[in-house]
Design a protein around this motif. Structure first.
Motif, PDB file in Angstrom:
ATOM      1  N   VAL A 199       0.839  -1.198   0.000  1.00  0.00           N
ATOM      2  CA  VAL A 199       0.000   0.000   0.000  1.00  0.00           C
ATOM      3  C   VAL A 199       0.876   1.252   0.000  1.00  0.00           C
ATOM      4  O   VAL A 199       1.911   1.304   0.664  1.00  0.00           O
ATOM      5  N   MET A 200       0.462   2.237  -0.767  1.00  0.00           N
ATOM      6  CA  MET A 200       1.097   3.553  -0.727  1.00  0.00           C
ATOM      7  C   MET A 200       0.013   4.591  -0.462  1.00  0.00           C
ATOM      8  O   MET A 200      -1.160   4.378  -0.784  1.00  0.00           O
ATOM      9  N   GLY A 201       0.432   5.697   0.112  1.00  0.00           N
ATOM     10  CA  GLY A 201      -0.585   6.694   0.404  1.00  0.00           C
ATOM     11  C   GLY A 201      -0.014   8.034   0.789  1.00  0.00           C
ATOM     12  O   GLY A 201       1.201   8.232   0.801  1.00  0.00           O
ATOM     13  N   TRP A 202      -0.928   8.928   1.071  1.00  0.00           N
ATOM     14  CA  TRP A 202      -0.587  10.286   1.465  1.00  0.00           C
ATOM     15  C   TRP A 202      -1.232  10.599   2.814  1.00  0.00           C
ATOM     16  O   TRP A 202      -2.407  10.260   3.044  1.00  0.00           O
ATOM     17  N   TYR A 203      -0.455  11.245   3.657  1.00  0.00           N
ATOM     18  CA  TYR A 203      -0.920  11.728   4.941  1.00  0.00           C
ATOM     19  C   TYR A 203      -0.558  13.200   5.024  1.00  0.00           C
ATOM     20  O   TYR A 203       0.257  13.692   4.243  1.00  0.00           O
ATOM     21  N   ARG A 204      -1.167  13.902   5.970  1.00  0.00           N
ATOM     22  CA  ARG A 204      -0.820  15.308   6.130  1.00  0.00           C
ATOM     23  C   ARG A 204      -0.852  15.704   7.590  1.00  0.00           C
ATOM     24  O   ARG A 204      -1.591  15.119   8.390  1.00  0.00           O
ATOM     25  N   THR A 205      -0.046  16.722   7.896  1.00  0.00           N
ATOM     26  CA  THR A 205      -0.006  17.296   9.228  1.00  0.00           C
ATOM     27  C   THR A 205      -0.229  18.791   9.096  1.00  0.00           C
ATOM     28  O   THR A 205       0.606  19.495   8.516  1.00  0.00           O
ATOM     29  N   ALA A 206      -1.353  19.245   9.602  1.00  0.00           N
ATOM     30  CA  ALA A 206      -1.660  20.674   9.603  1.00  0.00           C
ATOM     31  C   ALA A 206      -1.138  21.295  10.889  1.00  0.00           C
ATOM     32  O   ALA A 206      -0.949  20.591  11.895  1.00  0.00           O
ATOM     33  N   GLU A 245      -2.831  12.976   9.726  1.00  0.00           N
ATOM     34  CA  GLU A 245      -4.034  12.254   9.345  1.00  0.00           C
ATOM     35  C   GLU A 245      -3.906  11.659   7.958  1.00  0.00           C
ATOM     36  O   GLU A 245      -3.164  12.157   7.116  1.00  0.00           O
ATOM     37  N   LEU A 246      -4.643  10.590   7.743  1.00  0.00           N
ATOM     38  CA  LEU A 246      -4.682   9.964   6.437  1.00  0.00           C
ATOM     39  C   LEU A 246      -5.429  10.851   5.460  1.00  0.00           C
ATOM     40  O   LEU A 246      -6.476  11.416   5.785  1.00  0.00           O
ATOM     41  N   VAL A 247      -4.864  10.979   4.261  1.00  0.00           N
ATOM     42  CA  VAL A 247      -5.536  11.699   3.183  1.00  0.00           C
ATOM     43  C   VAL A 247      -6.114  10.708   2.183  1.00  0.00           C
ATOM     44  O   VAL A 247      -7.302  10.723   1.891  1.00  0.00           O
ATOM     45  N   ALA A 277      -1.069  22.155   4.795  1.00  0.00           N
ATOM     46  CA  ALA A 277      -0.417  21.167   5.652  1.00  0.00           C
ATOM     47  C   ALA A 277       0.883  20.725   4.989  1.00  0.00           C
ATOM     48  O   ALA A 277       1.139  21.037   3.824  1.00  0.00           O
ATOM     49  N   VAL A 278       1.668  19.985   5.757  1.00  0.00           N
ATOM     50  CA  VAL A 278       2.790  19.245   5.173  1.00  0.00           C
ATOM     51  C   VAL A 278       2.253  17.877   4.778  1.00  0.00           C
ATOM     52  O   VAL A 278       1.659  17.174   5.604  1.00  0.00           O
ATOM     53  N   THR A 319       6.220  17.456   1.937  1.00  0.00           N
ATOM     54  CA  THR A 319       6.204  18.606   1.038  1.00  0.00           C
ATOM     55  C   THR A 319       5.092  19.552   1.480  1.00  0.00           C
ATOM     56  O   THR A 319       3.982  19.116   1.799  1.00  0.00           O
ATOM     57  N   GLN A 320       5.419  20.832   1.540  1.00  0.00           N
ATOM     58  CA  GLN A 320       4.478  21.817   2.066  1.00  0.00           C
ATOM     59  C   GLN A 320       3.449  22.206   1.005  1.00  0.00           C
ATOM     60  O   GLN A 320       3.803  22.513  -0.141  1.00  0.00           O
ATOM     61  N   VAL A 321       2.191  22.197   1.403  1.00  0.00           N
ATOM     62  CA  VAL A 321       1.106  22.715   0.567  1.00  0.00           C
ATOM     63  C   VAL A 321       0.452  23.847   1.332  1.00  0.00           C
ATOM     64  O   VAL A 321      -0.011  23.657   2.467  1.00  0.00           O
ATOM     65  N   THR A 322       0.427  25.013   0.739  1.00  0.00           N
ATOM     66  CA  THR A 322      -0.184  26.182   1.360  1.00  0.00           C
ATOM     67  C   THR A 322      -1.272  26.725   0.450  1.00  0.00           C
ATOM     68  O   THR A 322      -1.009  27.024  -0.717  1.00  0.00           O
ATOM     69  N   VAL A 323      -2.480  26.817   0.980  1.00  0.00           N
ATOM     70  CA  VAL A 323      -3.623  27.316   0.213  1.00  0.00           C
ATOM     71  C   VAL A 323      -4.020  28.661   0.794  1.00  0.00           C
ATOM     72  O   VAL A 323      -4.398  28.758   1.975  1.00  0.00           O
ATOM     73  N   SER A 324      -3.935  29.681  -0.024  1.00  0.00           N
ATOM     74  CA  SER A 324      -4.286  31.027   0.430  1.00  0.00           C
ATOM     75  C   SER A 324      -5.745  31.324   0.110  1.00  0.00           C
ATOM     76  O   SER A 324      -6.247  30.970  -0.957  1.00  0.00           O
TER      77      SER A 324
END
Length: 120
Positions: free
Chosen positions: A33-40, A46-48, A92-93, A114-119
């Motif tokens: 399994v592969m996946g994406w998680y994020r930390t705000a 948390e799981l994405v 989040a990262v 990797t940082q994601v920033t939504v303005s």
């Protein structure tokens, strides 16, 4: 050992899109399994979204259903996260995770984030 390298993060306006990529190297033949998680900021990781080896099964967090899509190209050892209709709360990262199986033991591997920033 598995090494994961993420790319594609950045700054985007609300309503915009980004695509994250994560390429695996090393003992890739064991990856399941592969996946994406994020930390705000101020929150727990948390799981994405996650996807099985063959791509036949995916799971999404309720907060991203209908907006995010996970896919996988095993020939390129890469998993993608297409993020549409981004919201400020998606800031989040984002971390890529791969679960490698050795015998009956599952080993988790993480990318550097990797940082994601939504303005807004």
């Amino acid at each position: 050992q598995v090494q994961l390298v993420e790319s594609g993060g950045g700054l985007v306006q609300a309503g915009g899109s980004l695509r994250l990529s994560c390429t695996a190297s090393g003992s890739i033949y064991n990856i399941q399994v592969m996946g994406w998680y994020r930390t705000a900021p101020g929150k727990q990781r948390e799981l994405v979204a996650v996807i099985t080896r063959g791509g036949g099964s995916t799971t999404y967090a309720d907060s991203v259903k209908g907006r995010f899509s996970i896919s996988r190209d095993n020939a390129k050892n890469t998993v993608y996260l297409q993020m549409n209709s981004l919201k400020s709360e998606d800031t989040a990262v984002y971390y890529c995770k791969a679960d490698a199986l050795s015998g009956n033991t599952r080993y988790p591997y993480w990318g550097q984030g990797t940082q994601v920033t939504v303005s807004s």
